[in-house]
Motif scaffolding. Structure first.
Motif, short mmCIF file in Angstrom:
data_model
loop_
_atom_site.label_atom_id
_atom_site.label_comp_id
_atom_site.label_asym_id
_atom_site.label_seq_id
_atom_site.Cartn_x
_atom_site.Cartn_y
_atom_site.Cartn_z
N MET A 39 -20.27 31.82 14.33
CA MET A 39 -19.32 30.72 14.26
C MET A 39 -18.05 31.05 15.04
O MET A 39 -17.55 30.22 15.80
CB MET A 39 -18.98 30.40 12.80
CG MET A 39 -18.01 29.26 12.63
SD MET A 39 -16.31 29.87 12.66
CE MET A 39 -15.43 28.45 12.17
N PHE A 40 -17.51 32.25 14.86
CA PHE A 40 -16.27 32.59 15.54
C PHE A 40 -16.46 32.77 17.04
O PHE A 40 -15.56 32.43 17.82
CB PHE A 40 -15.59 33.81 14.90
CG PHE A 40 -14.49 33.40 13.97
CD1 PHE A 40 -13.19 33.28 14.42
CD2 PHE A 40 -14.76 33.09 12.66
CE1 PHE A 40 -12.17 32.85 13.58
CE2 PHE A 40 -13.75 32.68 11.81
CZ PHE A 40 -12.46 32.56 12.27
N LEU A 41 -17.61 33.28 17.48
CA LEU A 41 -17.89 33.35 18.91
C LEU A 41 -17.96 31.95 19.52
O LEU A 41 -17.37 31.68 20.58
CB LEU A 41 -19.20 34.09 19.18
CG LEU A 41 -19.16 35.60 19.05
CD1 LEU A 41 -20.57 36.19 19.13
CD2 LEU A 41 -18.28 36.22 20.14
N THR A 42 -18.66 31.07 18.84
CA THR A 42 -18.77 29.69 19.31
C THR A 42 -17.41 29.00 19.29
O THR A 42 -17.03 28.31 20.25
CB THR A 42 -19.77 28.90 18.43
OG1 THR A 42 -21.02 29.58 18.44
CG2 THR A 42 -19.94 27.48 18.93
N PHE A 43 -16.66 29.19 18.23
CA PHE A 43 -15.35 28.57 18.08
C PHE A 43 -14.40 29.05 19.19
O PHE A 43 -13.73 28.24 19.82
CB PHE A 43 -14.76 28.87 16.70
CG PHE A 43 -13.42 28.23 16.49
CD1 PHE A 43 -13.32 26.88 16.23
CD2 PHE A 43 -12.27 28.98 16.58
CE1 PHE A 43 -12.09 26.28 16.06
CE2 PHE A 43 -11.02 28.40 16.41
CZ PHE A 43 -10.93 27.04 16.15
N CYS A 44 -14.34 30.36 19.41
CA CYS A 44 -13.45 30.91 20.44
C CYS A 44 -13.82 30.39 21.82
O CYS A 44 -12.94 30.09 22.64
CB CYS A 44 -13.44 32.43 20.41
SG CYS A 44 -12.53 33.12 19.00
N THR A 45 -15.11 30.26 22.09
CA THR A 45 -15.55 29.70 23.37
C THR A 45 -15.09 28.25 23.51
O THR A 45 -14.57 27.85 24.55
CB THR A 45 -17.08 29.79 23.50
OG1 THR A 45 -17.47 31.17 23.38
CG2 THR A 45 -17.56 29.25 24.84
N GLY A 46 -15.25 27.48 22.45
CA GLY A 46 -14.81 26.08 22.46
C GLY A 46 -13.31 25.96 22.65
O GLY A 46 -12.82 25.12 23.42
N VAL A 47 -12.55 26.79 21.97
CA VAL A 47 -11.09 26.76 22.09
C VAL A 47 -10.66 27.15 23.50
O VAL A 47 -9.74 26.56 24.07
CB VAL A 47 -10.43 27.66 21.03
CG1 VAL A 47 -8.94 27.80 21.27
CG2 VAL A 47 -10.66 27.09 19.63
N LEU A 48 -11.34 28.14 24.09
CA LEU A 48 -11.03 28.51 25.47
C LEU A 48 -11.27 27.33 26.41
O LEU A 48 -10.46 27.05 27.30
CB LEU A 48 -11.89 29.71 25.89
CG LEU A 48 -11.74 30.14 27.36
CD1 LEU A 48 -10.31 30.57 27.67
CD2 LEU A 48 -12.72 31.26 27.67
#
Length: 84
Positions: A39-48
């Motif tokens: 979830m955090f990998l996906t979230f950080c990618t989305g935020v980037l």
């Protein structure tokens, strides 16, 4: 400053501040076992990507909110990798 800019800044501030309790809790307890790495990998990618988009459309609220959120979520991600 117009109303749309103000709403964007307030919304960005609130959604960004929401990460502080998780960051502080993870930092203090030195435990991130309950945080989902995927979830955090996906979230950080989305935020980037949101941050890049903010620069593309030159939107200060999008840039500020996602820049700070990326830092906070990135620290949580690092803590997950270290303590997780």
């Amino acid at each position: 400053m117009d109303v749309a800019m103000l709403v964007g800044l307030v919304a960005g501030a609130l959604t960004t501040i929401a990460f502080l309790p998780q960051l502080l809790h993870t930092w203090r307890t030195k435990s991130a076992k309950d945080i989902s790495l995927g979830m955090f990998l996906t979230f950080c990618t989305g935020v980037l990507l949101w941050l890049i988009y903010g620069f593309m459309i030159q939107s200060l609220p999008v840039i500020l909110a996602n820049g700070v959120t990326l830092v906070l979520a990135g620290v949580i991600l690092v803590l997950k990798l270290k303590y997780g």
